[in-house]
Design an enzyme around this catalytic site. Structure first.
Site, PDB file in Angstrom:
ATOM      1  CG  HIS A 175      -4.710  98.785 -17.505  1.00 17.87           C
ATOM      2  ND1 HIS A 175      -5.372  97.642 -17.099  1.00 17.87           N
ATOM      3  CD2 HIS A 175      -5.448  99.298 -18.520  1.00 17.87           C
ATOM      4  CE1 HIS A 175      -6.460  97.483 -17.831  1.00 17.87           C
ATOM      5  NE2 HIS A 175      -6.525  98.464 -18.703  1.00 17.87           N
ATOM      6  CE1 TYR A 207      -8.987  98.877 -22.858  1.00 17.65           C
ATOM      7  CE2 TYR A 207      -7.105  97.548 -22.246  1.00 17.65           C
ATOM      8  CZ  TYR A 207      -8.310  98.127 -21.925  1.00 17.65           C
ATOM      9  OH  TYR A 207      -8.836  97.976 -20.667  1.00 17.65           O
ATOM     10  NE  ARG A 252      -7.340  94.640 -20.164  1.00 25.55           N
ATOM     11  CZ  ARG A 252      -8.001  93.518 -20.453  1.00 25.55           C
ATOM     12  NH1 ARG A 252      -7.376  92.359 -20.351  1.00 25.55           N
ATOM     13  NH2 ARG A 252      -9.259  93.544 -20.839  1.00 25.55           N
ATOM     14  CG  HIS A 285     -12.132  94.605 -24.295  1.00 24.39           C
ATOM     15  ND1 HIS A 285     -11.092  95.100 -25.041  1.00 24.39           N
ATOM     16  CD2 HIS A 285     -11.849  94.908 -23.004  1.00 24.39           C
ATOM     17  CE1 HIS A 285     -10.216  95.681 -24.243  1.00 24.39           C
ATOM     18  NE2 HIS A 285     -10.658  95.584 -23.009  1.00 24.39           N
ATOM     19  NE  ARG A 303     -10.200  94.355 -17.353  1.00 27.57           N
ATOM     20  CZ  ARG A 303     -10.896  93.483 -18.071  1.00 27.57           C
ATOM     21  NH1 ARG A 303     -10.876  92.188 -17.731  1.00 27.57           N
ATOM     22  NH2 ARG A 303     -11.628  93.870 -19.085  1.00 27.57           N
ATOM     23  CE  LYS A 314     -14.160  97.721 -15.790  1.00 26.53           C
ATOM     24  NZ  LYS A 314     -13.613  98.790 -16.669  1.00 26.53           N
TER      25      LYS A 314
END
Length: 372
Positions: free
Chosen positions: A310, A345, A313, A336, A199, A232
């Site tokens: 992004h 994704y 990613r 994740h 990220r 995150k």
């Protein structure tokens, strides 16, 4: 009667007693926002989470032309209608996020434990109410709310992006201008972002010491893995950590990183600065700069404007799955919590799906038979 308690953000803690304000309505509104910030701080939310929320509430109040104790559901409906109109209508997910912020603020100022209903009734003869309901807000009906045009880049598009970044270095050198070192750094950043599926914040916060030896892949030296320390965070939690392994299909990144570490980075004279990516002023690269750099490179590569940093990613996740890595490993590589998030994704290519289909048909020849 609700007993007054010293909760973070309570009215009596942010509104001094016995003070007569020249503009009491503005003073109370400012105190509400200050109290809301305190309440969010008590939940360990980050400043970068709280600041946009406060700005939105001020923006909504300015749009409505009313203070919170006079808001009605009609103000939300008018605000939403304004957001979806005009030359640049807001995305479905953006509007839902705005409405959620307004709902959270209203929950705070209508909770009697914080004392705002009593304060408003005594001062203005009105009390705040919840104005966001199921019947006037956007429902979350789809797992994917992003722009339809946003997808993982193909291998050719990733290569075009890298070629554009490398070409910029040569262009600057050929013109005899300053900036070739920064262009070399930017090319290395793009390649690192893709090779490890990072990220923006994770890229910006990398330190030299975050790259580690992987004993199972000793040939990669110091770049066998990278420890991501600023992943995150969950609500109110600290940044999540994870270790991302260098995969053989992307081991070209080892040469890129070795060149950056041994040859290019020292030319920035970083002294003892720990950052992996340093600026000409010996500082750490910023997230805003990463966004601007990607936009410039994307334009040079002639790629669709819907893509952002992004997208690399998303491409990493898709390509790892196409390489045949198990979904669980891919999930762990990108950090994740749920495989369903990783699945969002993914946009595997038609070629990959056709290979899977051909393999399935090869394993089950009876499927080739024509049905009677």
């Amino acid at each position: 009667m609700v007993r007054r308690v010293d909760l973070a953000g309570a009215a009596h803690l942010v509104l001094p007693e016995g003070v007569r304000h020249l503009d009491p309505e503005t003073a109370v509104f400012d105190a509400m926002l200050s109290g809301w910030e305190r309440q969010q701080q008590s939940r360990f939310l980050r400043p970068e989470t709280m600041a946009p929320r406060v700005r939105l509430i001020r923006r909504f109040a300015e749009f409505a032309g009313l203070y919170p104790w006079r808001w009605t559901p009609g103000e939300v409906e008018a605000f939403t209608a304004d957001l979806v109109s005009g030359a640049r209508p807001r995305a479905h997910s953006t509007i839902r996020g705005y409405q959620l912020t307004i709902r959270l603020f209203c929950e705070f100022i209508t909770d009697p434990r914080y004392g705002w209903p009593t304060e408003c009734e005594q001062r203005f003869g009105q009390v705040p109410a919840q104005i966001c309901h199921e019947w006037n807000t956007v429902a979350h009906l789809s797992d994917v709310e992003g722009q339809p045009g946003r997808r993982a880049l193909t291998y050719e598009e990733v290569q075009a992006l890298f070629d554009a970044a490398d070409a910029r270095v040569e262009q600057i050198r050929s013109r005899g201008r300053k900036g070739s070192l920064a262009a070399l750094r930017d090319a290395a950043i793009l390649k690192t972002t893709y090779a490890y599926g990072l990220r923006r914040r994770e890229v910006a916060r990398l330190d030299l010491a975050d790259f580690r030896l992987n004993s199972r892949a000793a040939g990669y030296g110091l770049f066998g893995s990278v420890q991501v320390r600023y992943g995150k965070a969950s609500r109110g939690g600290p940044p999540k950590r994870r270790t991302v392994l260098t995969v053989p299909e992307m081991d070209w990144i080892v040469e890129v990183l070795n060149q950056w570490r041994e040859e290019i980075r020292p030319l920035f004279s970083p002294a003892a600065h720990p950052a992996m990516w340093v600026t000409e002023r010996r500082g750490r690269i910023s997230i805003n700069y990463l966004n601007e750099m990607f936009t410039r490179t994307r334009q040079d590569a002639g790629l669709d404007g819907v893509h952002d940093l992004h997208s690399l990613r998303h491409s990493y996740v898709t390509h790892l799955l196409e390489f045949g890595y198990p979904p669980l490993m891919v999930q762990q590589q990108v950090g994740h919590a749920y495989q369903s998030t990783t699945a969002l994704y993914t946009s595997v290519s038609d070629e990959f799906r056709n290979r899977l289909l051909e393999q399935s048909l090869h394993d089950h020849p009876e499927l080739w038979e024509t049905a009677p």
